[in-house]
Scaffold this motif. Structure first.
Motif, PDB file in Angstrom:
ATOM      1  N   ILE A  50       6.219 -17.901   9.878  1.00  0.00           N
ATOM      2  CA  ILE A  50       5.445 -17.200   8.846  1.00  0.00           C
ATOM      3  C   ILE A  50       5.125 -15.790   9.350  1.00  0.00           C
ATOM      4  O   ILE A  50       4.487 -15.628  10.401  1.00  0.00           O
ATOM      5  CB  ILE A  50       4.149 -17.973   8.499  1.00  0.00           C
ATOM      6  CG1 ILE A  50       4.525 -19.363   7.939  1.00  0.00           C
ATOM      7  CG2 ILE A  50       3.318 -17.188   7.479  1.00  0.00           C
ATOM      8  CD1 ILE A  50       3.349 -20.289   7.704  1.00  0.00           C
ATOM      9  N   VAL A  51       5.631 -14.808   8.643  1.00  0.00           N
ATOM     10  CA  VAL A  51       5.367 -13.414   9.013  1.00  0.00           C
ATOM     11  C   VAL A  51       4.173 -12.940   8.184  1.00  0.00           C
ATOM     12  O   VAL A  51       4.212 -13.007   6.952  1.00  0.00           O
ATOM     13  CB  VAL A  51       6.606 -12.523   8.744  1.00  0.00           C
ATOM     14  CG1 VAL A  51       6.296 -11.068   9.047  1.00  0.00           C
ATOM     15  CG2 VAL A  51       7.803 -12.999   9.570  1.00  0.00           C
ATOM     16  N   VAL A  52       3.114 -12.496   8.862  1.00  0.00           N
ATOM     17  CA  VAL A  52       1.923 -12.013   8.150  1.00  0.00           C
ATOM     18  C   VAL A  52       1.994 -10.485   8.078  1.00  0.00           C
ATOM     19  O   VAL A  52       1.870  -9.796   9.091  1.00  0.00           O
ATOM     20  CB  VAL A  52       0.631 -12.472   8.854  1.00  0.00           C
ATOM     21  CG1 VAL A  52      -0.596 -11.902   8.146  1.00  0.00           C
ATOM     22  CG2 VAL A  52       0.552 -13.995   8.888  1.00  0.00           C
ATOM     23  N   ALA A  53       2.254  -9.981   6.887  1.00  0.00           N
ATOM     24  CA  ALA A  53       2.401  -8.527   6.691  1.00  0.00           C
ATOM     25  C   ALA A  53       1.483  -8.095   5.564  1.00  0.00           C
ATOM     26  O   ALA A  53       1.898  -7.472   4.594  1.00  0.00           O
ATOM     27  CB  ALA A  53       3.857  -8.199   6.361  1.00  0.00           C
ATOM     28  N   THR A  54       0.201  -8.482   5.697  1.00  0.00           N
ATOM     29  CA  THR A  54      -0.739  -8.280   4.589  1.00  0.00           C
ATOM     30  C   THR A  54      -1.374  -6.884   4.567  1.00  0.00           C
ATOM     31  O   THR A  54      -2.182  -6.587   3.687  1.00  0.00           O
ATOM     32  CB  THR A  54      -1.847  -9.353   4.626  1.00  0.00           C
ATOM     33  OG1 THR A  54      -2.336  -9.445   5.969  1.00  0.00           O
ATOM     34  CG2 THR A  54      -1.326 -10.710   4.211  1.00  0.00           C
ATOM     35  N   GLY A  55      -1.034  -6.045   5.536  1.00  0.00           N
ATOM     36  CA  GLY A  55      -1.438  -4.644   5.470  1.00  0.00           C
ATOM     37  C   GLY A  55      -2.904  -4.376   5.730  1.00  0.00           C
ATOM     38  O   GLY A  55      -3.555  -5.077   6.506  1.00  0.00           O
ATOM     39  N   SER A  56      -3.430  -3.365   5.047  1.00  0.00           N
ATOM     40  CA  SER A  56      -4.788  -2.901   5.330  1.00  0.00           C
ATOM     41  C   SER A  56      -5.526  -2.586   4.035  1.00  0.00           C
ATOM     42  O   SER A  56      -4.926  -2.484   2.974  1.00  0.00           O
ATOM     43  CB  SER A  56      -4.716  -1.635   6.185  1.00  0.00           C
ATOM     44  OG  SER A  56      -3.969  -0.653   5.496  1.00  0.00           O
ATOM     45  N   ALA A  57      -6.841  -2.412   4.184  1.00  0.00           N
ATOM     46  CA  ALA A  57      -7.668  -2.000   3.039  1.00  0.00           C
ATOM     47  C   ALA A  57      -8.541  -0.846   3.506  1.00  0.00           C
ATOM     48  O   ALA A  57      -8.777  -0.696   4.715  1.00  0.00           O
ATOM     49  CB  ALA A  57      -8.531  -3.172   2.592  1.00  0.00           C
ATOM     50  N   VAL A  58      -9.056  -0.058   2.556  1.00  0.00           N
ATOM     51  CA  VAL A  58      -9.897   1.076   2.947  1.00  0.00           C
ATOM     52  C   VAL A  58     -11.193   0.563   3.566  1.00  0.00           C
ATOM     53  O   VAL A  58     -11.693  -0.488   3.191  1.00  0.00           O
ATOM     54  CB  VAL A  58     -10.252   1.996   1.754  1.00  0.00           C
ATOM     55  CG1 VAL A  58      -9.090   2.852   1.356  1.00  0.00           C
ATOM     56  CG2 VAL A  58     -10.773   1.198   0.595  1.00  0.00           C
ATOM     57  N   LEU A  83       1.108   2.991  10.251  1.00  0.00           N
ATOM     58  CA  LEU A  83       2.227   3.784   9.741  1.00  0.00           C
ATOM     59  C   LEU A  83       3.327   2.840   9.283  1.00  0.00           C
ATOM     60  O   LEU A  83       3.563   1.798   9.901  1.00  0.00           O
ATOM     61  CB  LEU A  83       2.796   4.685  10.841  1.00  0.00           C
ATOM     62  CG  LEU A  83       1.948   5.858  11.300  1.00  0.00           C
ATOM     63  CD1 LEU A  83       2.536   6.485  12.548  1.00  0.00           C
ATOM     64  CD2 LEU A  83       1.843   6.913  10.188  1.00  0.00           C
ATOM     65  N   ALA A  84       4.019   3.259   8.220  1.00  0.00           N
ATOM     66  CA  ALA A  84       5.092   2.418   7.693  1.00  0.00           C
ATOM     67  C   ALA A  84       6.167   2.178   8.746  1.00  0.00           C
ATOM     68  O   ALA A  84       6.719   1.083   8.856  1.00  0.00           O
ATOM     69  CB  ALA A  84       5.688   3.093   6.464  1.00  0.00           C
ATOM     70  N   LEU A  85       6.464   3.203   9.535  1.00  0.00           N
ATOM     71  CA  LEU A  85       7.555   3.043  10.500  1.00  0.00           C
ATOM     72  C   LEU A  85       7.196   2.017  11.572  1.00  0.00           C
ATOM     73  O   LEU A  85       8.063   1.279  12.059  1.00  0.00           O
ATOM     74  CB  LEU A  85       7.950   4.381  11.124  1.00  0.00           C
ATOM     75  CG  LEU A  85       6.969   5.067  12.052  1.00  0.00           C
ATOM     76  CD1 LEU A  85       7.343   4.816  13.502  1.00  0.00           C
ATOM     77  CD2 LEU A  85       6.973   6.551  11.779  1.00  0.00           C
ATOM     78  N   THR A 143       0.845  -1.193   0.000  1.00  0.00           N
ATOM     79  CA  THR A 143       0.000   0.000   0.000  1.00  0.00           C
ATOM     80  C   THR A 143       0.879   1.242   0.000  1.00  0.00           C
ATOM     81  O   THR A 143       0.616   2.228  -0.681  1.00  0.00           O
ATOM     82  CB  THR A 143      -0.852   0.014   1.291  1.00  0.00           C
ATOM     83  OG1 THR A 143      -1.652  -1.147   1.302  1.00  0.00           O
ATOM     84  CG2 THR A 143      -1.717   1.248   1.393  1.00  0.00           C
ATOM     85  N   TYR A 144       1.925   1.167   0.808  1.00  0.00           N
ATOM     86  CA  TYR A 144       2.827   2.298   0.989  1.00  0.00           C
ATOM     87  C   TYR A 144       3.291   2.862  -0.359  1.00  0.00           C
ATOM     88  O   TYR A 144       3.225   4.056  -0.607  1.00  0.00           O
ATOM     89  CB  TYR A 144       4.032   1.816   1.803  1.00  0.00           C
ATOM     90  CG  TYR A 144       5.044   2.872   2.062  1.00  0.00           C
ATOM     91  CD1 TYR A 144       4.830   3.815   3.065  1.00  0.00           C
ATOM     92  CD2 TYR A 144       6.202   2.949   1.310  1.00  0.00           C
ATOM     93  CE1 TYR A 144       5.761   4.804   3.304  1.00  0.00           C
ATOM     94  CE2 TYR A 144       7.132   3.934   1.547  1.00  0.00           C
ATOM     95  CZ  TYR A 144       6.908   4.857   2.551  1.00  0.00           C
ATOM     96  OH  TYR A 144       7.820   5.837   2.788  1.00  0.00           O
ATOM     97  N   LEU A 145       3.703   1.935  -1.240  1.00  0.00           N
ATOM     98  CA  LEU A 145       4.277   2.382  -2.507  1.00  0.00           C
ATOM     99  C   LEU A 145       3.212   2.635  -3.565  1.00  0.00           C
ATOM    100  O   LEU A 145       3.317   3.578  -4.344  1.00  0.00           O
ATOM    101  CB  LEU A 145       5.267   1.306  -2.993  1.00  0.00           C
ATOM    102  CG  LEU A 145       6.141   1.678  -4.171  1.00  0.00           C
ATOM    103  CD1 LEU A 145       6.920   2.934  -3.870  1.00  0.00           C
ATOM    104  CD2 LEU A 145       7.107   0.546  -4.481  1.00  0.00           C
ATOM    105  N   VAL A 146       2.184   1.781  -3.585  1.00  0.00           N
ATOM    106  CA  VAL A 146       1.249   1.840  -4.711  1.00  0.00           C
ATOM    107  C   VAL A 146       0.060   2.773  -4.454  1.00  0.00           C
ATOM    108  O   VAL A 146      -0.342   3.532  -5.336  1.00  0.00           O
ATOM    109  CB  VAL A 146       0.760   0.414  -5.064  1.00  0.00           C
ATOM    110  CG1 VAL A 146      -0.160   0.432  -6.272  1.00  0.00           C
ATOM    111  CG2 VAL A 146       1.957  -0.492  -5.338  1.00  0.00           C
ATOM    112  N   ASP A 147      -0.500   2.750  -3.230  1.00  0.00           N
ATOM    113  CA  ASP A 147      -1.693   3.582  -2.972  1.00  0.00           C
ATOM    114  C   ASP A 147      -1.511   4.528  -1.789  1.00  0.00           C
ATOM    115  O   ASP A 147      -2.463   5.167  -1.371  1.00  0.00           O
ATOM    116  CB  ASP A 147      -2.923   2.728  -2.585  1.00  0.00           C
ATOM    117  CG  ASP A 147      -3.100   1.488  -3.390  1.00  0.00           C
ATOM    118  OD1 ASP A 147      -3.206   1.635  -4.597  1.00  0.00           O
ATOM    119  OD2 ASP A 147      -3.140   0.388  -2.805  1.00  0.00           O
TER     120      ASP A 147
END
Ligand SMILES: Cc1cc2nc3c(=O)[nH]c(=O)nc-3n(C[C@H](O)[C@H](O)[C@H](O)COP(=O)(O)OP(=O)(O)OC[C@H]3O[C@@H](n4cnc5c(N)ncnc54)[C@H](O)[C@@H]3O)c2cc1C
Length: 552
Positions: A208-216, A392-394, A107-111
């Motif tokens: 297994i690291v789950v880093a699937t992020g978020s959606a609106v 937040l990305a950080l 998301t960070y890079l694309v949206d």
């Protein structure tokens, strides 16, 4: 390439730098077969087509369902997944990362941050050029600027493409195997990776690291996002035209940043916010200054206002019915595009967590923050937006480090959560803050003293021509100090370079630095950061004579 056959353990452990503990444990391979997976590491990226072709060429009799085995599999390649994968690989762990998007970076890079900051920069450039008088004062003569939004979007896509390649190169350099596809659990240690129309295969991993992020968040009562006239931030940031009237539901940082972009590009922008103030987590003084600043740039705020419904009328315009929460009056607001920006939610769909007996609550309530582990399955480590807390990305990066360090069992400062997240609203000038707000200190009955300095008193500030355009709302920095311990508790500022200035403030707040110590440190001169020291000095002095706490 051989599918099946004896365990390929020696190949696994041949690489240096792995924590010894990792070599000793045995991976539970549920299907009993092993894959000699060394050739998989020769290439940095594998798509499903290649994997399936290899499988088809393999001897059917010896083939197992498991295509590869890793120490660490990372699902999602945003800032969290990328950090986890590179750090795991750098520590010598056999690592793979899977992402369903065409470009790496999440998301960070694309949206997210990259498109919003790139378009903000382009929009400010356009706005500056439109202020012909200002440009001419500096001796530049130009024809009147014309906006080409398609060209702006092309520039943005080039930027995203460049940065995505950086991600890809870094992963490749560190020997991380990258899969393009959607991941879903088939067992606690097994993940199926698939691409629509192409088929799937299974990989297995010890962690297994789950880093699937978020959606609106798409559920806004009475409003349905159609990504045509009623849009999410993802769509708004990819538009190649500028709607004349652009309205936004939600006055948080994402809503305000996108408001600035469209305002600079010439839309008439309205923010509709149900609360009495914008940016709920901001210090009141800063929030008030931010609102005044954005109003002065042309953005309209409808506070205490709730959207009841939105729909297209016969003329093709949007009719948005609003309720004023104080007066209880309703009215119809007209616009050409409505963006819903009321938050984001963790993205777990598609992962099939129920298959392994997990539900969403396990990712909220049942996570050990020290090791970033699920309580039910300590080898599964959720990080980033998919976890509780600020998106937040950080934060994603910090949690990634913690997750990998817990796998390596290293005792390091990063294994504990260090400090507050610094926040920046990238309007112009920028708004930055870290630590406690005055309102939080008052409600916690914490005795504190403040120091505030206007940047107009700063020599460096006055040598920067670009900063002078923002005289409407005076740029300032405010430091809050604990009256008992003299620790720096919060720093709040308006400045074009707030994102840079905030680093030292963040260090002071997160490490609990003492105001007296800051006063002893030499700062470069002339520099903007001197104002941080001066505000700290004033906060110290105000303990003795309260009237000296502001320098203006
Ligand atoms: C408009 C906007 C502006 C922002 N600005 C900032 C900012 O200035 N500073 C800041 O710190 N943060 C900012 N953020 C927030 C930031 O983008 C997120 O906090 C960050 O991207 C979270 O990183 P992550 O690694 O958790 O997930 P993400 O970046 O969301 O990455 C997750 C990845 O996982 C993939 N994925 C999901 N499910 C699967 C699956 N089942 N299989 C395979 N892949 C999957 C997704 O496609 C995605 O590529 C902004 C966000 C938005 C929307």
């Amino acid at each position: 390439m051989r599918w099946g056959g004896p365990p390929a353990r020696t190949g696994w452990n041949a690489r240096g730098g792995v924590h010894p503990d990792l070599h000793l444990r045995t991976l539970p391979l549920s299907l009993g077969g092993y894959l000699t997976c060394a050739p998989l590491y020769e290439k940095e990226e594998r798509d499903i087509e290649t994997i399936l072709k290899m499988r088809n060429e393999a001897d059917e009799n010896t083939m197992t369902d498991i295509a590869a085995v890793y120490d660490v599999l990372v699902i999602g390649c945003g800032p969290g997944g990328f950090t986890a994968a590179t750090q795991a690989a750098q520590a010598g762990l056999r690592t793979a990362c899977v992402d369903q998007r065409a470009s790496l970076g999440g998301t960070y890079l694309v949206d997210g941050a990259v498109p919003s900051k790139t378009l903000l920069d382009e929009s400010y450039f356009y706005r500056l050029l439109q202020q012909q008088e200002l440009v001419e004062q500096r001796g530049v003569r130009l024809p009147y600027p014309r906006l080409d939004m398609q060209a702006a979007q092309s520039a943005l896509k080039r930027n995203i493409g460049r940065l995505s390649k950086v991600y890809k190169c870094e992963l490749s350099k560190n020997n991380v195997t990258v899969y393009k596809g959607t991941a879903e659990f088939t067992g606690p240690y097994c993940v199926e990776i698939s691409q629509r129309g192409l088929g799937s295969f299974i990989v297995e991993a010890r962690y297994i690291v789950v880093a699937t992020g978020s959606a609106v968040v798409i559920q806004c009562p009475g409003v349905v996002i159609d990504e045509d006239k009623i849009v999410s931030s993802d769509k708004a940031l990819s538009l190649n035209y500028i709607p004349p009237r652009f309205s936004i539901i939600g006055g948080g940082t994402i809503g305000l940043e996108i408001a600035c972009i469209f305002n600079n590009f010439g839309s008439r922008v309205t923010i509709i916010e149900s609360q009495s103030e914008i940016c709920q987590n901001m210090d009141d003084e800063l929030a008030c200054a931010t609102k005044t600043l954005l109003q002065s740039q042309g953005i309209v705020f409808l506070l205490n206002t709730r959207v009841q419904s939105a729909g297209t009328n016969a003329a093709g315009q949007l009719d948005v019915t609003l309720l004023n929460k104080l007066s209880k009056n309703t009215c119809v607001h007209h616009c050409d595009m409505l963006m819903v920006s009321i938050g984001r939610r963790p993205l777990l769909e598609g992962l099939n967590i129920s298959k392994i007996g997990l539900d969403e609550r396990d990712f909220v309530d049942n996570v050990d923050e020290q090791t970033q582990s699920l309580l039910k399955f300590p080898h599964i480590k959720p990080i980033g937006d998919v976890t509780l807390g600020p998106m937040l990305a950080l934060k994603a990066e910090q949690q990634a480090t913690r997750a990998i360090q817990s796998i390596l069992s290293t005792d390091s400062i990063s294994t504990s959560n260090c400090g507050f997240s610094p926040n920046v609203l990238y309007c112009q000038p920028q708004i930055g803050w870290v630590g406690y707000t005055e309102q939080q200190l008052i409600s916690a009955h914490t005795p504190y003293q403040t120091g505030k300095v206007l940047f107009s008193q700063n020599v460096r500030y006055n040598t920067l021509l670009s900063q002078k355009e923002n005289d409407l709302i005076p740029a300032f920095i405010k430091v809050l100090v604990d009256s008992r311990s003299m620790k720096i508790l919060g720093v709040h500022m308006i400045n074009d370079d707030a994102n840079e200035l905030l680093s030292q403030a963040s260090m002071a707040v997160s490490l609990g630095l003492n105001a007296y110590d800051i006063c002893k440190v030499p700062f470069p001169h002339p520099s903007l950061s001197e104002s941080f020291k001066q505000a700290t000095q004033l906060a110290v002095a105000s303990g003795i004579s309260p009237s000296v706490n502001v320098r203006e």
